[in-house]
Design a protein around this motif. Structure first.
Motif, PDB file in Angstrom:
ATOM      1  N   GLY A 158       0.814  -1.220   0.000  1.00 37.67           N
ATOM      2  CA  GLY A 158       0.000   0.000   0.000  1.00 37.67           C
ATOM      3  C   GLY A 158       0.844   1.266   0.000  1.00 37.67           C
ATOM      4  N   LEU A 162      -7.614  -0.020  -2.128  1.00 36.44           N
ATOM      5  CA  LEU A 162      -6.794   0.745  -1.180  1.00 36.44           C
ATOM      6  C   LEU A 162      -7.460   2.093  -0.916  1.00 36.44           C
ATOM      7  CD1 LEU A 162      -3.293   0.002  -2.769  1.00 36.44           C
ATOM      8  CD2 LEU A 162      -4.114  -0.839  -0.548  1.00 36.44           C
ATOM      9  N   PRO A 175      -5.362   6.748   4.499  1.00 40.40           N
ATOM     10  CA  PRO A 175      -5.524   6.456   5.926  1.00 40.40           C
ATOM     11  C   PRO A 175      -6.300   7.545   6.665  1.00 40.40           C
ATOM     12  CG  PRO A 175      -3.283   7.198   5.448  1.00 40.40           C
ATOM     13  CD  PRO A 175      -3.965   7.027   4.131  1.00 40.40           C
ATOM     14  N   ALA A 178      -6.835   6.461  13.771  1.00 39.65           N
ATOM     15  CA  ALA A 178      -5.682   6.580  12.869  1.00 39.65           C
ATOM     16  C   ALA A 178      -4.768   7.756  13.208  1.00 39.65           C
ATOM     17  CB  ALA A 178      -6.177   6.720  11.429  1.00 39.65           C
ATOM     18  N   HIS A 219       1.105   8.773   8.781  1.00 33.00           N
ATOM     19  CA  HIS A 219       1.112   7.777   7.702  1.00 33.00           C
ATOM     20  C   HIS A 219       2.078   8.158   6.583  1.00 33.00           C
ATOM     21  CE1 HIS A 219      -2.311   6.113   9.820  1.00 33.00           C
ATOM     22  NE2 HIS A 219      -2.648   7.378  10.030  1.00 33.00           N
ATOM     23  N   THR A 225       1.469   5.566   3.382  1.00 29.84           N
ATOM     24  CA  THR A 225       0.923   4.202   3.401  1.00 29.84           C
ATOM     25  C   THR A 225      -0.594   4.256   3.264  1.00 29.84           C
ATOM     26  OG1 THR A 225       2.627   3.724   5.027  1.00 29.84           O
ATOM     27  CG2 THR A 225       0.989   2.014   4.652  1.00 29.84           C
ATOM     28  N   ARG A 274      -4.313   2.138   3.094  1.00 30.55           N
ATOM     29  CA  ARG A 274      -4.836   0.983   3.833  1.00 30.55           C
ATOM     30  C   ARG A 274      -5.788   0.177   2.945  1.00 30.55           C
ATOM     31  NH1 ARG A 274      -9.639   2.022   7.600  1.00 30.55           N
ATOM     32  NH2 ARG A 274     -10.037   0.030   6.590  1.00 30.55           N
TER      33      ARG A 274
END
Ligand SMILES: Cc1cc2nc3c(=O)[nH]c(=O)nc-3n(C[C@H](O)[C@H](O)[C@H](O)COP(=O)(O)OP(=O)(O)OC[C@H]3O[C@@H](n4cnc5c(N)ncnc54)[C@H](O)[C@@H]3O)c2cc1C
Length: 414
Positions: free
Chosen positions: A70, A92, A95, A121, A127, A169, A171
């Motif tokens: 990801g 995907l 985040p 998160a 992230h 990244t 998720r």
């Protein structure tokens, strides 16, 4: 003229430079300069009156995406909407997303934005794995979370240099659907009880409050990614010209109609992510409904329910009052806004001194409670409020790029 979303204050820029194609990119040598993403900040943090703007919309290339981990690398002018268009069909998702998808990656990092899943998160910067910064001395620096320059750049209001690209990244999600519920409530005690119950089991939670109604009624929204088939919403057009429609009468009517509609929609249903996260994006340029003078948003975070109660006692009639309880996850930036407590945001038409006086009263209450104001939304906070909101300010200042500045910074820096 280049404006922020709130259209206040206005700024005249000495030059606007449209950046594109990173490999050969060099920064102009003379400051003061500032990056401008999509201009979705409300006040003056994306403006640089008298100075230069580096417009990043042309830095719009995807560099790589590893579907297994990801990890996405893209230039900083890519918008969150563009990422979702690419990533969601591949299972995907971002985040963290704010209330509009028309925000650039650079802007999301520079304000360390938060979303409806803050309790799970944390903020956007958590992230980000690495990014490249262009500094005015000609240096190109790659930074990761352990670096002080990274921690200054996340939430750093564009003042540490130009973010060229970032690695984030993403998720995994099952499909495009979100299972949502809209639950009517009355008063803060019910809001807090709903937050307790929902934050424990749902990924996304947020509440809208009808501050005009005496009973302080509201709608609590909660949701989770889910299996199921849904259709993407269709855009409902763009406000073509300035139409100053927001006043006491229309706010009362809008709030009553919105409350009734959401109450009806109530029970659990499936929604496309676009409709759930970005309902305001359905109407383009809706800020024109506030007329030429624009709007201001007040957003603070306060540590206790008592402080929130006091703020709401003084709340002006706003069509958009939003409440959310932040979680305990640490924000990575020296100047990150999200921290444990309740965040309250409200939009108001700009009526000059009358509006500024209301904002000043709310600012005093928030600061006396040990809270903080959010620079991304701000056009009015004092230098003292900024310093008290951000105790790591001295540490941050040491990492600033001397050729970068903004209207906001010159207003609040001492
Ligand atoms: C309808 C609406 C809903 C919103 N909801 C939320 C929300 O739920 N949560 C939230 O946190 N925010 C929210 N916001 C605010 C918005 O997410 C932030 O203001 C965001 O930073 C805007 O991104 P932008 O690309 O428009 O950046 P701009 O507004 O253009 O710039 C913001 C800052 O980022 C800096 N910057 C931009 N690009 C770069 C770069 N490449 N390098 C270095 N610095 C850069 C600028 O210098 C400036 O300081 C909302 C805004 C709107 C209009």
């Amino acid at each position: 003229m280049t404006e922020s979303w709130g259209r206040y204050p206005q700024a005249t820029h000495a030059a606007e430079i449209r950046l594109s194609w990173l490999p050969g990119l060099a920064l102009p040598v003379l400051g003061p300069m500032l990056a401008y993403g999509q201009g979705r900040s409300y006040g003056d943090s994306c403006l640089n009156d008298g100075g230069k703007l580096l417009r990043t919309a042309g830095l719009d290339r995807f560099i790589s995406l590893d579907p297994a981990s990801g990890v996405l690398r893209c230039e900083a002018g890519v918008t969150l909407g563009e990422i979702l268009r690419l990533a969601a069909p591949r299972g995907l998702f971002l985040p963290v997303v704010p209330g509009t998808k028309h925000v650039s990656v650079g802007g999301a990092i520079a304000n360390d934005i938060h979303g409806k899943n803050h309790h799970r998160a944390g903020s956007f910067g958590r992230h980000v794995l690495r990014m490249e910064l262009l500094r005015s001395d000609g240096g190109r620096v790659e930074v990761t979370p352990a670096d002080e320059l990274f921690q200054a750049t996340v939430g750093g209001l564009g003042l540490t240099g130009l973010i060229a690209w970032a690695e984030i990244t993403l998720r995994p999600i099952p499909v495009a659907a979100i299972r949502t519920e809209a639950i009517p409530f009355h008063g803060l005690d019910e809001f807090i009880a709903l937050s307790d119950e929902s934050d424990a089991r749902c990924e996304y939670t947020v509440a809208w409050l009808d501050v005009v109604a005496r009973s302080q009624r509201g709608i609590f929204f909660r949701g989770d990614h889910a299996e199921g088939a849904v259709r993407a919403p269709r855009a409902r057009g763009t406000v073509p010209v300035d139409l100053p429609l927001v006043n006491a009468v229309t706010v009362r009517a809008f709030n009553a109609a919105y409350y009734a509609a959401q109450k009806l929609a109530g029970q659990s249903r499936l929604q496309h992510w676009d409709a759930f996260f970005f309902p305001l994006d359905g109407v383009g340029r809706w800020n024109r409904l506030y007329g030429r003078r624009g709007l201001l948003q007040f957003q603070c975070v306060v540590p206790t329910a008592d402080a929130l109660r006091e703020l709401l006692r003084d709340a002006p009639s706003s069509p958009l009052t939003v409440l959310k309880r932040f979680g305990a996850l640490q924000s990575p930036g020296m100047l990150s806004f999200p921290r444990p407590g309740f965040t309250l945001a409200m939009d108001l038409p700009n009526r000059g001194e009358e509006t500024f006086a209301r904002f000043a009263r709310l600012e005093t209450i928030a600061m006396e409670a040990g809270g903080a104001l959010y620079p991304a939304k701000d056009a009015r906070m004092s230098a003292d409020t900024f310093a008290r909101s951000y105790p790591r300010l001295a540490e941050f200042t040491r990492q600033m790029d001397p050729a970068f500045s903004s209207s906001f910074w010159r207003r609040v820096a001492r």
